[in-house]
Design a protein around this motif. Sequence first.
Motif, PDB file in Angstrom:
ATOM      1  N   ALA A 183       0.804  -1.218   0.000  1.00 55.83           N
ATOM      2  CA  ALA A 183       0.000   0.000   0.000  1.00 55.83           C
ATOM      3  C   ALA A 183       0.839   1.270   0.000  1.00 55.83           C
ATOM      4  O   ALA A 183       0.295   2.359  -0.178  1.00 55.83           O
ATOM      5  CB  ALA A 183      -0.931   0.003   1.212  1.00 55.83           C
ATOM      6  N   GLN A 184       2.144   1.169   0.195  1.00 54.79           N
ATOM      7  CA  GLN A 184       3.028   2.332   0.171  1.00 54.79           C
ATOM      8  C   GLN A 184       3.944   2.262  -1.042  1.00 54.79           C
ATOM      9  O   GLN A 184       4.141   1.183  -1.615  1.00 54.79           O
ATOM     10  CB  GLN A 184       3.874   2.382   1.454  1.00 54.79           C
ATOM     11  CG  GLN A 184       3.132   2.926   2.662  1.00 54.79           C
ATOM     12  CD  GLN A 184       4.105   3.513   3.676  1.00 54.79           C
ATOM     13  OE1 GLN A 184       5.314   3.373   3.555  1.00 54.79           O
ATOM     14  NE2 GLN A 184       3.573   4.178   4.685  1.00 54.79           N
ATOM     15  N   PRO A 185       4.536   3.378  -1.446  1.00 51.89           N
ATOM     16  CA  PRO A 185       5.500   3.338  -2.558  1.00 51.89           C
ATOM     17  C   PRO A 185       6.651   2.380  -2.253  1.00 51.89           C
ATOM     18  O   PRO A 185       7.184   2.376  -1.140  1.00 51.89           O
ATOM     19  CB  PRO A 185       5.992   4.797  -2.644  1.00 51.89           C
ATOM     20  CG  PRO A 185       4.891   5.603  -2.045  1.00 51.89           C
ATOM     21  CD  PRO A 185       4.289   4.757  -0.960  1.00 51.89           C
ATOM     22  N   PHE A 186       7.005   1.601  -3.229  1.00 45.97           N
ATOM     23  CA  PHE A 186       8.057   0.594  -3.067  1.00 45.97           C
ATOM     24  C   PHE A 186       9.008   0.749  -4.245  1.00 45.97           C
ATOM     25  O   PHE A 186       8.769   0.228  -5.325  1.00 45.97           O
ATOM     26  CB  PHE A 186       7.418  -0.794  -3.022  1.00 45.97           C
ATOM     27  CG  PHE A 186       8.381  -1.923  -2.782  1.00 45.97           C
ATOM     28  CD1 PHE A 186       9.581  -1.734  -2.130  1.00 45.97           C
ATOM     29  CD2 PHE A 186       8.073  -3.202  -3.210  1.00 45.97           C
ATOM     30  CE1 PHE A 186      10.463  -2.774  -1.907  1.00 45.97           C
ATOM     31  CE2 PHE A 186       8.933  -4.268  -2.995  1.00 45.97           C
ATOM     32  CZ  PHE A 186      10.136  -4.049  -2.347  1.00 45.97           C
ATOM     33  N   SER A 187      10.079   1.489  -4.044  1.00 46.17           N
ATOM     34  CA  SER A 187      10.964   1.866  -5.135  1.00 46.17           C
ATOM     35  C   SER A 187      11.894   0.728  -5.535  1.00 46.17           C
ATOM     36  O   SER A 187      12.121  -0.222  -4.782  1.00 46.17           O
ATOM     37  CB  SER A 187      11.808   3.081  -4.723  1.00 46.17           C
ATOM     38  OG  SER A 187      12.734   2.707  -3.704  1.00 46.17           O
ATOM     39  N   ASP A 188      12.451   0.864  -6.742  1.00 50.47           N
ATOM     40  CA  ASP A 188      13.451  -0.103  -7.196  1.00 50.47           C
ATOM     41  C   ASP A 188      14.668  -0.091  -6.274  1.00 50.47           C
ATOM     42  O   ASP A 188      15.275  -1.133  -6.007  1.00 50.47           O
ATOM     43  CB  ASP A 188      13.884   0.222  -8.625  1.00 50.47           C
ATOM     44  CG  ASP A 188      12.795  -0.059  -9.646  1.00 50.47           C
ATOM     45  OD1 ASP A 188      11.861  -0.827  -9.326  1.00 50.47           O
ATOM     46  OD2 ASP A 188      12.876   0.481 -10.765  1.00 50.47           O
ATOM     47  N   GLN A 189      15.036   1.102  -5.796  1.00 47.29           N
ATOM     48  CA  GLN A 189      16.184   1.196  -4.906  1.00 47.29           C
ATOM     49  C   GLN A 189      15.937   0.424  -3.617  1.00 47.29           C
ATOM     50  O   GLN A 189      16.815  -0.311  -3.134  1.00 47.29           O
ATOM     51  CB  GLN A 189      16.480   2.661  -4.575  1.00 47.29           C
ATOM     52  CG  GLN A 189      17.719   2.830  -3.681  1.00 47.29           C
ATOM     53  CD  GLN A 189      17.923   4.270  -3.221  1.00 47.29           C
ATOM     54  OE1 GLN A 189      16.971   5.055  -3.148  1.00 47.29           O
ATOM     55  NE2 GLN A 189      19.162   4.625  -2.908  1.00 47.29           N
ATOM     56  N   ALA A 190      14.736   0.568  -3.050  1.00 45.61           N
ATOM     57  CA  ALA A 190      14.415  -0.157  -1.818  1.00 45.61           C
ATOM     58  C   ALA A 190      14.452  -1.664  -2.047  1.00 45.61           C
ATOM     59  O   ALA A 190      14.942  -2.423  -1.193  1.00 45.61           O
ATOM     60  CB  ALA A 190      13.038   0.264  -1.311  1.00 45.61           C
ATOM     61  N   ALA A 191      13.943  -2.103  -3.205  1.00 46.01           N
ATOM     62  CA  ALA A 191      13.960  -3.532  -3.519  1.00 46.01           C
ATOM     63  C   ALA A 191      15.391  -4.042  -3.694  1.00 46.01           C
ATOM     64  O   ALA A 191      15.745  -5.130  -3.228  1.00 46.01           O
ATOM     65  CB  ALA A 191      13.138  -3.804  -4.773  1.00 46.01           C
ATOM     66  N   THR A 192      16.217  -3.256  -4.366  1.00 48.22           N
ATOM     67  CA  THR A 192      17.607  -3.658  -4.586  1.00 48.22           C
ATOM     68  C   THR A 192      18.364  -3.771  -3.277  1.00 48.22           C
ATOM     69  O   THR A 192      19.107  -4.744  -3.047  1.00 48.22           O
ATOM     70  CB  THR A 192      18.316  -2.639  -5.506  1.00 48.22           C
ATOM     71  OG1 THR A 192      17.665  -2.640  -6.777  1.00 48.22           O
ATOM     72  CG2 THR A 192      19.776  -2.991  -5.682  1.00 48.22           C
ATOM     73  N   LEU A 193      18.176  -2.807  -2.396  1.00 40.67           N
ATOM     74  CA  LEU A 193      18.851  -2.850  -1.102  1.00 40.67           C
ATOM     75  C   LEU A 193      18.326  -4.000  -0.247  1.00 40.67           C
ATOM     76  O   LEU A 193      19.092  -4.639   0.483  1.00 40.67           O
ATOM     77  CB  LEU A 193      18.668  -1.509  -0.381  1.00 40.67           C
ATOM     78  CG  LEU A 193      19.383  -0.315  -1.009  1.00 40.67           C
ATOM     79  CD1 LEU A 193      19.014   0.969  -0.297  1.00 40.67           C
ATOM     80  CD2 LEU A 193      20.898  -0.528  -0.977  1.00 40.67           C
ATOM     81  N   GLY A 194      17.022  -4.262  -0.345  1.00 41.12           N
ATOM     82  CA  GLY A 194      16.472  -5.404   0.378  1.00 41.12           C
ATOM     83  C   GLY A 194      17.097  -6.708  -0.066  1.00 41.12           C
ATOM     84  O   GLY A 194      17.432  -7.578   0.745  1.00 41.12           O
TER      85      GLY A 194
END
Length: 584
Positions: free
Chosen positions: A209-220
Amino acid sequence: MSTSTIRLVFMFCICILAPVIAWPLDSCRECHEDGQTMKKLGYPGFTVTQGEVETQSGMPATCSDCHRGNPSARVPGEAHRGMGRLMPVARKGFSVMTSPRSYPLEFGTNPAVHLIISTDKEGKKVRDASVTAILYHDKRGDTLSQNFAMMEQTCGACHKREFAEFSRSTMAQNGKQSQYKGWLDEQRGPHNCGPWFEGNVTAMRGATAQPFSDQAATLGQKSCSVCHVGCLDCHYAPQLKSGTDPTKGMHTFVKTPSPESCYGNGRSSVCHAGPEDRRRGAGYFGGSFSFPEGGTPDVHVAAKVGCLDCHESTKSNPAIGHAMVRRQAQHSCARCHGEIVRNHAASLHKNLTCEACHIRNVGGYQGTYWGPGKLAGAATPYFKFKAYYGTMAEPFLIKDQKGRWIPVKPFPMAVMNQTSSPFKPGLHWRFPADLPDLKRTDDAWAYVGLFDSLPENNKALLWIQLDKMSHKYGPGRGCDSCHGDPQGVQRQQVAWEYNDPGALPFNGSHEVVADKSGLFIRAIRSEKIELEPGYTMSALAPWVYLKDAWQVKGDFSLPPLRDRKGYAALKSVPMGPGKHHIIH
């Protein structure tokens, strides 16, 4: 022409031609074996000879065999091009620090974090606080995952069969964790470690439900990949040089991985140290690896029993394949404890696993919540607020899929900002019972539901983590720890301390109850929580609003005793339970 004349002519030719023959240059040795040259270049700590490397590693490989690079070039930049080297990972952005290091690896006294990267600060050598992880050169600098091309060209050039088998192994393929394909995967469920982001971001983004950026996914994904192994994680064992043992040094290798290598070999809580001591809280080494620190080690540590002495691998069964390790190790108990195992099989408690009685005081996480925060300096909807560290005196016992009683540590979990859930409330198993031992875990989880009673971060998906405890063997728990309650109720009070980003450290506690009606986590409370700027209470402590929401229906009680008087009388007789085949 006589033999002696031929010999003279040959030697004459060699002498005349030698100056014009272009013998292969090895600039690695030309520089690194010369201490004065390395000192002039500013890197005296990187002086090493081929002889030292061969003695320490036990292998005749050259520098470029293991590190690649260009040994025919004399200019350092050209000689080092494409070279594999140690990779310090920065806290900010999880980026690999590529600048030349002034100091080689150093060694501290804490076994959990004894590998040290140093730097200069205000003219003094200090530990580099910007480093969050240390990886070897068989990892990729961009993703922090395995670099199979590098492995094949280095280790695999000589160890072809081992590399081929490793490439297909569960370890190399990240075979367990990569199966958690988001928070809503119907087959495996949500997991404490989080999802495997790679290949699953589109589906996760649609359910977030919140913005989920490519950067956040990559760091995850990087935070996941840092734990997963290459050849060097298991077989490379750097250590201080020894004045009496020439095999010890920066290039020491071992054929059989040590228990320490399974625990990250001094590179913090990576490899099995994380899931065993940090998450499950019933790890092998205890001590400085424990959370809270100082936990009792498994009794097998003092007996010098290593991981591969119990867990089948190519060491005990070559057919299993390199880097394949059998997770379930119950059958190995009989090798050392044959009489006890036979007596146990004939006892009243035969349906209890050994660890059900012999694991106590489980530490690690006592709560974990995934919510909005910052990971490696970037905003993410999925930061793991995990440092609710405490100790549960006795694990809870539940029946596994084969009817055996196993020990688990129930603790509350939530992931915020989900849009839906496909799960049914109740107990679930991560893997089906009919999978072979090499592919199965005996971990469970209990789904609670989706909740909206938060000021923000709503549709919080709640579950109770129920990982099986497998290590930290010690003296058996007392009879009353299971049979003290006439109705078979299991009850534990757990105290913990939170010490993670988002808030100043605070203490708290909760109660866990398992009875005929269900499994409950109640009365979660703490001292006053002082948030750090930019964080919300619902992200790091959703229990403040959700109260006693963590509960599932079902019979989680232990079988009540029919003859309480007989039980009391038997307990009072020394060795009475053993003599009457109640226990082994």
